[in-house]
Design a protein around this motif. Sequence first.
Motif, PDB file in Angstrom:
ATOM      1  N   LYS A  18       0.829  -1.210   0.000  1.00 11.46           N
ATOM      2  CA  LYS A  18       0.000   0.000   0.000  1.00 11.46           C
ATOM      3  C   LYS A  18       0.862   1.258   0.000  1.00 11.46           C
ATOM      4  O   LYS A  18       0.582   2.218  -0.730  1.00 11.46           O
ATOM      5  N   ILE A  19       1.919   1.245   0.798  1.00 10.93           N
ATOM      6  CA  ILE A  19       2.826   2.404   0.835  1.00 10.93           C
ATOM      7  C   ILE A  19       3.502   2.584  -0.520  1.00 10.93           C
ATOM      8  O   ILE A  19       3.624   3.710  -1.036  1.00 10.93           O
ATOM      9  N   ALA A  20       3.937   1.482  -1.117  1.00 18.10           N
ATOM     10  CA  ALA A  20       4.591   1.550  -2.427  1.00 18.10           C
ATOM     11  C   ALA A  20       3.636   2.080  -3.489  1.00 18.10           C
ATOM     12  O   ALA A  20       4.006   2.921  -4.325  1.00 18.10           O
ATOM     13  N   ALA A  21       2.402   1.594  -3.489  1.00 23.91           N
ATOM     14  CA  ALA A  21       1.408   2.046  -4.463  1.00 23.91           C
ATOM     15  C   ALA A  21       1.119   3.536  -4.301  1.00 23.91           C
ATOM     16  O   ALA A  21       1.038   4.287  -5.290  1.00 23.91           O
ATOM     17  N   ARG A  22       0.993   3.967  -3.052  1.00 23.84           N
ATOM     18  CA  ARG A  22       0.714   5.386  -2.780  1.00 23.84           C
ATOM     19  C   ARG A  22       1.887   6.253  -3.236  1.00 23.84           C
ATOM     20  O   ARG A  22       1.694   7.351  -3.772  1.00 23.84           O
ATOM     21  N   SER A  23       3.088   5.772  -3.055  1.00 25.83           N
ATOM     22  CA  SER A  23       4.272   6.535  -3.458  1.00 25.83           C
ATOM     23  C   SER A  23       4.312   6.722  -4.970  1.00 25.83           C
ATOM     24  O   SER A  23       4.596   7.823  -5.466  1.00 25.83           O
ATOM     25  N   GLY A  24       4.029   5.676  -5.721  1.00 25.23           N
ATOM     26  CA  GLY A  24       3.982   5.782  -7.175  1.00 25.23           C
ATOM     27  C   GLY A  24       2.866   6.700  -7.631  1.00 25.23           C
ATOM     28  O   GLY A  24       3.032   7.510  -8.561  1.00 25.23           O
TER      29      GLY A  24
END
Length: 566
Positions: free
Chosen positions: A166-172
Motif C-alpha cells: 500500500k505504501i509503495a502504491a501510494r508513493s507511485g
Amino acid sequence: MATNFNIMVGGEAGQGVQSVGFVLAKSFSRAGWYVFADQDYESRIRGGHNFFRIRVSDEKIQAISGLLHVLVALNTETVDLHQSELGDSGMIILDPDKVNGDSIPPNAIQVPFDRIATEKGGNRLFASAVAAGSALALTTCPLEQLERVLVDQFGSSGSNVVEGNKIAARSGYELIRKSVPGDPMVTLSLQDLSHMLLHGNEALSMGALAAGCKFVSGYPMTPATSIIEFLGSRSSDYGLAVVQAEDEIAAVNMAIGASFSGIRAMTATSGGGFALMVEAMSLAGATETPLVVMEAQRAGPSTGLPTRTDQGDLDLALHCGHGEFPRAVLAPGDVDQAFFMGVHAFNLADRYQVPVVLLTDQYLASSYVTAPRFDVSKVIIDRGEIYSGAPGEYKRHKLTDSGVSPRAFPGRSEALVFTCGDEHDELGHIIEDAETRSQMVNKRLRKYSSLQGDVIIPRSYGSSNADVTLVGWGSTLGPMMESVDVMRQRGLQAGMLHFGQVWPFPIERATELLAGASRIVVVENNSTGQFARLLKRETGISAHEQVLRFDGRPFSVEFIIGQLNL
C-alpha cells in the motif's frame, strides 16, 4: 460516444507484468468501469517479452481495441516494441534503472519502481505496486480501490506485506500526480455495477460446479491448466474430487470410469493432450458413457506456440475417434456463454449418453472481462433417462427408437450394469454377428436426430439486411460484435452470426439466417478456414471472403476492419 482508455504493462516473465496488470484491472472493475484485459506471454519462466493489456470504458466492451494511452514499461524491449502503439497524447511510465537511456523517449515519465519500493515500502518486491499506483494516477479511479485490491491480493501474506504494498502504491501514485499536473488523462464516472471480473476458464469451471460435476481429472497443459487449478482450489467446498493424472490418457479414462458409475465427470486439456485422448473418446462413444472434455486450443501443430491462441482444433473435435459415433461440440464466445455451456455440456452428455467437447482457446481462457453475476436460477440439471424397472430386466444398451437407453448406475442400483468396448448386444455382452452389429451402430447414430433438435441456435447481431455479414464461432464473438458496431457507425449495414454450437450443426437456422446475404465473411483463428468448410458442407453456403489469423494472436476490431477493404 463511449470513453475508452487503454493501458499496456510490458516486461519480462518474472518482472511482475501479470501482477501489475491484474491489480489494475481489478481496481478499475471495482470502481464500476467496464474492463476487458488480455495477456500475451511466452513459454518461459523468466525472460522473453510479456504484456498485459487493459481496456477500460464506461460502456460494455468485449474485445481489445484502440491505440494505447499509457504504456507501463518494465524493460527496454517494451519501449522499443510498443511505443509506436501510443496515440499522440500517450504517455510512457518507465523505470530508468531498467530501460536503456537511448530508448527513453520525450513522452516518458521516469519512475524508479525498484528504488521506491525499497526506500518507501522496505522491499523491492513491492515494485509492482509502485507501477500499479503510477498508472492509476493517470485516471480518476480512486487510490482506495487499488489499496483494497492489494489487501485482497496479499492479505494471506501478513500485515507487513499488505502495508508495504500500500505504501509503495501510494508513493507511485503521488509521484505521478506531482509529475503530471492538471486533470487526469481520462475521467470516467464511478458506477455501481456489482460485476465480476473473471476469465473464460473461471466461467467454465463455475459452470461445471453449477452442473454438479463431482470428478475432474487432468494433466497440466496450457491454457487449460487454470481450469484444474480453479476447481482444485474449491474441491473441499463442493465435494469435488480433483485428480492430477500421470498423463492425458489416464485422465480421460479416469473420467469415463467415474461417469460410468453415475458421477458427473470431466477432463480438461489442450490440443496435444486431446490428441492422446482420441482412443478413449471412441470408448465413451461405444459404451455410451457420458463424457465432458474441455479443450482449450492453442497454436499447433506439435508444441507449436503453447501460450498463444488458435482455433485450429475444430476438425479434430469433429472427427476424433475411430469408427462412427455421435458427439456434440460446443464453442462459447464469452464468459456468459462459457458458464451456461459448461452446464449444458453435462446435460447433453447425460441426456444422450455421448462425449461432449467444449472448445475454448487461449484468448477466451485467459482474458479478463467484467460481467454481471450469472443467473443461477436459469441452471437446469438434466441427468437423462434413469432406469426404474425390475433389476433382472435391465439392458444397458437396450434398443430404443431414440437410440438412448435408460441408465442404471453400478453400486447404486440393484440392476446388473455391464458394458464393454467390443461391439456388444443389448446386455453389453461381446458379439460378432452382423445383424446385432448393424443394430447397435444404427441405435447409436439415431441419437443425432434428437441432438439436432436440441441444438443451440446461432446468435445474430446487427442488421438483418446487411451489406457485410461476419460469421464466426467461439472466441471471435466479441471482436465481431464490435466490428459490426464500427461499420454501422460508418454508415454501413452490417451484421453478424456467431455459432456457439458447431456440432451437430444448426443447419436449418444457419441456412435461414444467411439466405440472400450479399457478402459473407467468415472470421476464424486458423489458416485453412475450417469453419468455412463446415458451413459449406452442411448448408451449401460458401463464404465470399475469409478473415483468417493464425499467428497466435487474437483478433482485434482494427484487424478485422482492416482486412475488409471497406
